[in-house]
Enzyme design. Structure first.
Site, PDB file in Angstrom:
ATOM      1  N   GLN A  31      -5.709  -3.285  10.717  1.00 11.50           N
ATOM      2  CA  GLN A  31      -4.587  -2.655  11.428  1.00 11.50           C
ATOM      3  C   GLN A  31      -5.007  -1.381  12.153  1.00 11.50           C
ATOM      4  O   GLN A  31      -4.178  -0.534  12.462  1.00 11.50           O
ATOM      5  CB  GLN A  31      -3.457  -2.338  10.446  1.00 11.50           C
ATOM      6  CG  GLN A  31      -2.803  -3.582   9.891  1.00 11.50           C
ATOM      7  CD  GLN A  31      -1.576  -3.247   9.064  1.00 11.50           C
ATOM      8  OE1 GLN A  31      -0.566  -2.780   9.578  1.00 11.50           O
ATOM      9  NE2 GLN A  31      -1.677  -3.450   7.765  1.00 11.50           N
ATOM     10  N   LYS A  35       0.834  -1.212   0.000  1.00 14.92           N
ATOM     11  CA  LYS A  35       0.000   0.000   0.000  1.00 14.92           C
ATOM     12  C   LYS A  35       0.864   1.256   0.000  1.00 14.92           C
ATOM     13  O   LYS A  35       0.649   2.172  -0.799  1.00 14.92           O
ATOM     14  CB  LYS A  35      -0.923   0.019   1.234  1.00 14.92           C
ATOM     15  CG  LYS A  35      -1.934  -1.093   1.262  1.00 14.92           C
ATOM     16  CD  LYS A  35      -2.854  -0.981   2.465  1.00 14.92           C
ATOM     17  CE  LYS A  35      -2.141  -1.125   3.789  1.00 14.92           C
ATOM     18  NZ  LYS A  35      -1.529  -2.438   4.008  1.00 14.92           N
ATOM     19  N   THR A  36       1.810   1.286   0.925  1.00 14.36           N
ATOM     20  CA  THR A  36       2.646   2.477   1.023  1.00 14.36           C
ATOM     21  C   THR A  36       3.473   2.635  -0.252  1.00 14.36           C
ATOM     22  O   THR A  36       3.670   3.746  -0.755  1.00 14.36           O
ATOM     23  CB  THR A  36       3.543   2.394   2.272  1.00 14.36           C
ATOM     24  OG1 THR A  36       2.691   2.222   3.408  1.00 14.36           O
ATOM     25  CG2 THR A  36       4.380   3.646   2.459  1.00 14.36           C
ATOM     26  N   ASP A  87      -1.975   7.880   3.891  1.00 18.13           N
ATOM     27  CA  ASP A  87      -1.577   6.518   4.273  1.00 18.13           C
ATOM     28  C   ASP A  87      -2.190   6.202   5.641  1.00 18.13           C
ATOM     29  O   ASP A  87      -2.551   7.107   6.391  1.00 18.13           O
ATOM     30  CB  ASP A  87      -0.039   6.427   4.346  1.00 18.13           C
ATOM     31  CG  ASP A  87       0.456   4.977   4.239  1.00 18.13           C
ATOM     32  OD1 ASP A  87      -0.376   4.061   4.090  1.00 18.13           O
ATOM     33  OD2 ASP A  87       1.689   4.763   4.298  1.00 18.13           O
ATOM     34  N   GLU A  88      -2.292   4.926   5.974  1.00 15.80           N
ATOM     35  CA  GLU A  88      -2.815   4.474   7.282  1.00 15.80           C
ATOM     36  C   GLU A  88      -4.172   5.131   7.569  1.00 15.80           C
ATOM     37  O   GLU A  88      -4.427   5.603   8.686  1.00 15.80           O
ATOM     38  CB  GLU A  88      -1.820   4.810   8.413  1.00 15.80           C
ATOM     39  CG  GLU A  88      -0.410   4.269   8.207  1.00 15.80           C
ATOM     40  CD  GLU A  88      -0.251   2.794   8.559  1.00 15.80           C
ATOM     41  OE1 GLU A  88      -1.265   2.163   8.938  1.00 15.80           O
ATOM     42  OE2 GLU A  88       0.866   2.284   8.428  1.00 15.80           O
ATOM     43  N   ARG A 139       4.975  -7.464  10.965  1.00 19.64           N
ATOM     44  CA  ARG A 139       6.192  -6.650  10.799  1.00 19.64           C
ATOM     45  C   ARG A 139       7.364  -7.529  10.382  1.00 19.64           C
ATOM     46  O   ARG A 139       8.374  -7.043   9.897  1.00 19.64           O
ATOM     47  CB  ARG A 139       6.580  -5.923  12.104  1.00 19.64           C
ATOM     48  CG  ARG A 139       5.613  -4.903  12.668  1.00 19.64           C
ATOM     49  CD  ARG A 139       5.131  -3.940  11.665  1.00 19.64           C
ATOM     50  NE  ARG A 139       3.852  -4.366  11.101  1.00 19.64           N
ATOM     51  CZ  ARG A 139       3.349  -3.904   9.970  1.00 19.64           C
ATOM     52  NH1 ARG A 139       3.997  -3.023   9.259  1.00 19.64           N
ATOM     53  NH2 ARG A 139       2.182  -4.328   9.515  1.00 19.64           N
TER      54      ARG A 139
HETATM   55  P1  ATP Z   1       1.594  -2.116   5.992  1.00 18.03           P
HETATM   56  O1  ATP Z   1       0.156  -2.499   5.958  1.00 18.03           O
HETATM   57  O2  ATP Z   1       2.343  -2.901   7.001  1.00 18.03           O
HETATM   58  O3  ATP Z   1       1.790  -0.639   6.059  1.00 18.03           O
HETATM   59  P2  ATP Z   1       1.996  -1.970   3.144  1.00 18.03           P
HETATM   60  O4  ATP Z   1       0.790  -2.574   2.516  1.00 18.03           O
HETATM   61  O5  ATP Z   1       2.093  -0.510   3.192  1.00 18.03           O
HETATM   62  O6  ATP Z   1       2.211  -2.613   4.583  1.00 18.03           O
HETATM   63  P3  ATP Z   1       4.589  -1.851   1.923  1.00 18.03           P
HETATM   64  O7  ATP Z   1       5.337  -1.455   3.122  1.00 18.03           O
HETATM   65  O8  ATP Z   1       4.299  -0.850   0.887  1.00 18.03           O
HETATM   66  O9  ATP Z   1       3.241  -2.583   2.377  1.00 18.03           O
HETATM   67  O10 ATP Z   1       5.284  -3.086   1.211  1.00 18.03           O
HETATM   68  C1  ATP Z   1       5.750  -4.214   1.952  1.00 18.03           C
HETATM   69  C2  ATP Z   1       7.046  -4.710   1.364  1.00 18.03           C
HETATM   70  O11 ATP Z   1       6.800  -5.345   0.120  1.00 18.03           O
HETATM   71  C3  ATP Z   1       8.029  -3.608   1.081  1.00 18.03           C
HETATM   72  O12 ATP Z   1       9.322  -4.083   1.354  1.00 18.03           O
HETATM   73  C4  ATP Z   1       7.844  -3.358  -0.409  1.00 18.03           C
HETATM   74  O13 ATP Z   1       8.988  -2.803  -0.994  1.00 18.03           O
HETATM   75  C5  ATP Z   1       7.568  -4.757  -0.928  1.00 18.03           C
HETATM   76  N1  ATP Z   1       6.757  -4.774  -2.158  1.00 18.03           N
HETATM   77  C6  ATP Z   1       5.527  -4.257  -2.329  1.00 18.03           C
HETATM   78  N2  ATP Z   1       5.080  -4.472  -3.575  1.00 18.03           N
HETATM   79  C7  ATP Z   1       6.049  -5.149  -4.226  1.00 18.03           C
HETATM   80  C8  ATP Z   1       6.185  -5.667  -5.546  1.00 18.03           C
HETATM   81  N3  ATP Z   1       5.250  -5.540  -6.460  1.00 18.03           N
HETATM   82  N4  ATP Z   1       7.341  -6.301  -5.842  1.00 18.03           N
HETATM   83  C9  ATP Z   1       8.313  -6.458  -4.919  1.00 18.03           C
HETATM   84  N5  ATP Z   1       8.244  -5.995  -3.671  1.00 18.03           N
HETATM   85  C10 ATP Z   1       7.128  -5.342  -3.310  1.00 18.03           C
HETATM   86 MG    MG Z   2       2.252   0.845   4.805  1.00 17.03          MG
END
Ligand code: ATP
Ligand code: MG
Length: 724
Positions: free
Chosen positions: A251, A35-36, A220-221, A605
């Site tokens: 979350q 997402k981020t 975000d969040e 995490r």
């Molecule tokens: P959270 O809910 O914990 O905030 P999130 O959904 O924001 O998580 P991110 O932190 O954006 O998730 O991504 C999680 C990990 O996966 C990061 O290390 C990111 O670089 C990696 N990632 C996300 N998408 C891809 C992708 N398409 N290919 C490779 N790595 C990815």
């Molecule tokens: Mg995130």
């Protein structure tokens, strides 16, 4: 980076979200699904592919640290610093607005942020004036009342009066508090948002200006926005801005601070035409960790429902360790950290997460013993330390003499013979006159309303502040800090405190000067002085960063502050009933679900390896407790878990009603006549528990945690131990 490169490392739904035409978007997806990452790439896409100026984009993150990371990531993607982009927390952005439009917001130019500690002091003072005794009317209760109302966007004037004693009293405290803050030019965290929300509502031209400026807003969040934040967002977005909100209902962990999951459900009604995007692939964690997280969160009702899968490796089982007590738990963690580092990993790939700040001390001690560098987020926060708050208060007074909270803090710190009576007199006079304490003191000196001695002490304090204030323009920030520390005598004052504490406080004051020396202003606005900027960032930043930012260190933090972060190796310490879930939450299904979401946040995490640890007996807040393993551990599918024993690792289905610790004999105690975990008595140190044995025979070293004397290492043949 060209367009295909920007989309290169994204999966199809991510790429679609990033490159979608302008419109409202709700990205609803589980932990680690990117997402981020999508949010950051979306901004880069808008700037690079759509030719949108960074000036037209506002990004809202959950912490200042996340904001800095987002900016750095964008710079990397774009190859240039996205100047003009607004990125920050709701509070940070609101503060920036109020600083720019202080007049329209009816604030003094140098208004200051009131943190929760100062807020309590102020409330205590109001309670005193209203004759409310602390026993029946704790200041914390009033603070919660006020904060909860502000989070709901509700001022004292909006509260409907009732005849109920509690409500009436709280309302009168709230009224007095609002007035005191206004007089002193102080703004608490809730007020930042409330005030800037009102600023827009009362100034349509200004609102229009910002709406035109920010056609793109990304949050975000989003699951942790509260009522006033959401209202703020809606007003700013109006009819013409496009909002991208990113979140995960599983979350949502700030319900206790007024966050509303419902804002997610409400979003597509408030922002018509929203396209909802779901991301289902997790890129962060091994399949085992993900399965464990899913197993736990499934026990919550009323979820929006998301599925998450990974194409990553199965990974190692999650290790569960039962310590005899919290010391043993900490020691185990440090030993596993040593192993991990021994494999060539960096220390900052490791996080130790815990439910309560009070758990950190024992963990810190264990890390210190083994000389493992560590850093704490939250807890003993640099800008929250007593000596730092004192010097900050002087700096605040230099900027704004009417800052009552700052004045209260330092008028007699270091002690300069200004007694409680004198201060009470000044307070009373200030209340009568409706003015700040500073002007009250000034007037009282002129009118000779203070005794000669008091008048001379107060005026020397005032001229000290004035002397320093006169140098704000001419000195650099760190020179000013250095001068203030010297002239106020704070260093000698704190140095008088006995032992290491005094020394630590002096070191912290030195560290403060270093922090000033390297300080980079956050705002490019030339009208804001660096001191004002620094004070705001110290208040907003408290707790997010420690001084030794650049050292490779193990990270310690509460589960709450781990949100959004990821680490290859994660320890969740203290997974036991009454600690996690917290004892305040076990009876209440809503709170219990929030605790479960916190467990989900914690587990997710971890990227490669997760340890869950607990203590069979724990001394916390000075009390001994005996808790069983957390229900959240029991919710993890058993095939994901592996129990770790001292010295040997046994894989077997987990039994939760395990035999008492003393029955678990380790090889190393054989032939000694004692077993690990056994209670023994020592002629001098009294009773304790055997934690660890090294060697064999009469020369074996035996480590015992004594109930009163703490942990000692003894040689068996001299120790004269007896089984209890
Ligand atoms: P959270 O809910 O914990 O905030 P999130 O959904 O924001 O998580 P991110 O932190 O954006 O998730 O991504 C999680 C990990 O996966 C990061 O290390 C990111 O670089 C990696 N990632 C996300 N998408 C891809 C992708 N398409 N290919 C490779 N790595 C990815
Ligand atoms: Mg995130």
């Amino acid at each position: 980076m060209n367009s295909s490169q920007l989309l290169d490392h994204l999966n199809p739904p991510q790429a679609q979200a990033v490159s979608a035409p302008p419109g409202h978007q709700l990205i609803l997806a589980g932990a680690g699904s990117g997402k981020t990452r999508v949010l950051v790439h979306r901004i880069a896409w808008l700037i690079q592919q759509q030719g949108i100026s960074p000036h037209s984009i506002m990004a809202v993150t959950f912490t200042n640290k996340a904001a800095r990371e987002m900016r750095a990531r964008l710079e990397q993607l774009l190859g240039v610093n996205p100047r003009g982009l607004w990125v920050g927390t709701f509070h940070g952005l609101a503060h920036r607005l109020l600083q720019t439009h202080w007049q329209e917001a009816k604030l003094p130019q140098n208004f200051q942020i009131l943190d929760s500690d100062d807020q309590l002091r102020l409330i205590k003072r109001i309670h005193q004036a209203l004759n409310l005794d602390e026993k029946s009317w704790p200041a914390r209760q009033s603070a919660s009342y006020i904060n909860a109302h502000k989070d709901e966007g509700c001022r004292a004037d909006h509260v409907i009066e009732t005849s109920d004693l509690y409500e009436r009293t709280m309302l009168s405290v709230y009224r007095e508090y609002e007035q005191a803050c206004q007089t002193a030019g102080l703004v608490d965290f809730g007020e930042l948002l409330l005030r800037s929300h009102e600023l827009w509502l009362n100034n349509p031209v200004l609102l229009r200006h910002y709406q035109e400026r920010f056609p793109f807003i990304l949050v975000d969040e989003f699951q942790d926005t509260n009522t006033v934040q959401y209202a703020w967002l809606r007003v700013l977005a109006g009819q013409q801005c496009w909002v991208t909100a990113v979140g995960d209902d599983d979350q949502s962990i700030y319900g206790w601070r007024g966050a509303k999951i419902e804002n997610i459900q409400q979003f597509d009604q408030d922002f018509p035409g929203t396209s909802t995007i779901r991301l289902e692939q997790n890129y962060r964690s091994t399949a085992t960790i993900l399965q464990a997280a899913n197993g736990v969160i499934e026990h919550n009702f009323g979820r929006l429902g998301k599925t998450l899968h990974t194409e990553g490796e199965q990974g190692e089982a999650i290790s569960l360790y039962a310590g005899f007590n919290e010391q043993d738990e900490a020691r185990f963690i440090v030993s596993q950290i040593d192993k991990w580092i021994g494999l060539g990993n960096r220390r900052d790939s490791i996080a130790i997460l815990y439910r309560s700040n009070a758990q950190s001390r024992v963990l810190e001690e264990a890390l210190l013993r083994e000389s493992v560098p560590y850093r704490i987020y939250g807890g003993h926060r640099f800008y929250d330390r007593l000596e730092i708050k004192n010097i900050l208060a002087y700096l605040r007074l230099m900027v704004n003499r009417d800052d009552d909270a700052a004045l209260e803090r330092v008028i007699n710190t270091p002690t300069r013979g200004i007694g409680g009576k004198t201060i009470d007199g000044i307070r009373l006079f200030a209340r009568e006159q409706g003015c700040s304490l500073w002007s009250a003191a000034e007037k009282m000196i002129t009118n000779k309303a203070l005794s000669n001695r008091a008048a001379s002490s107060v005026s020397s304090f005032m001229s000290l502040v004035q002397t320093l204030a006169d140098q704000v323009e001419s000195l650099q920030l760190h020179e000013l800090a250095e001068k203030a520390i010297a002239l106020t005598g704070l260093k000698e004052f704190h140095g008088k405190e006995k032992g290491e504490k005094g020394q630590a406080r002096q070191e912290n004051l030195d560290e403060f000067v270093s922090a000033c020396r390297v300080y980079q202003p956050t705002s490019d606005d030339e009208d804001t002085s660096i001191l004002v900027d620094f004070l705001a960032s110290a208040a907003l930043d408290a707790g997010e960063e420690q001084a030794d930012e650049f050292e490779d260190a193990v990270q310690l933090m509460t589960l709450h502050s781990a949100k959004g972060l990821e680490f290859p190796l994660v320890f969740m310490a203290g997974v036991e009933e009454n600690l996690f879930p917290h004892k305040m939450s076990v009876e209440d299904p809503t709170r219990l679900e929030e605790e479960r979401r916190l467990a989900y946040v914690g587990i997710t995490r971890a990227m490669t390896k997760l340890y869950l640890t607990y203590a069979e007996t724990r001394r916390i807040h000075g009390k001994e407790s005996f808790n069983s393993v957390s229900r959240f551990v029991k919710e993890i599918p058993s095939e994901c878990l592996q129990e770790v024993r001292v010295k040997s690792t046994v894989t077997r289905p987990i039994e939760y009603n395990r035999p008492p610790a003393r029955a678990r004999l380790s090889d190393s105690t054989e032939g000694l006549g004692f077993s690990l975990g056994q209670r023994v008595s020592h002629p001098i140190f009294g009773e304790g528990v055997i934690l660890h044995v090294e060697g064999s025979g009469p020369n074996a070293h035996i480590e015992i945690n004594f109930d009163d004397a703490g942990t000692k290492r003894l040689v068996l043949q001299y120790a004269k131990l007896e089984a209890v």
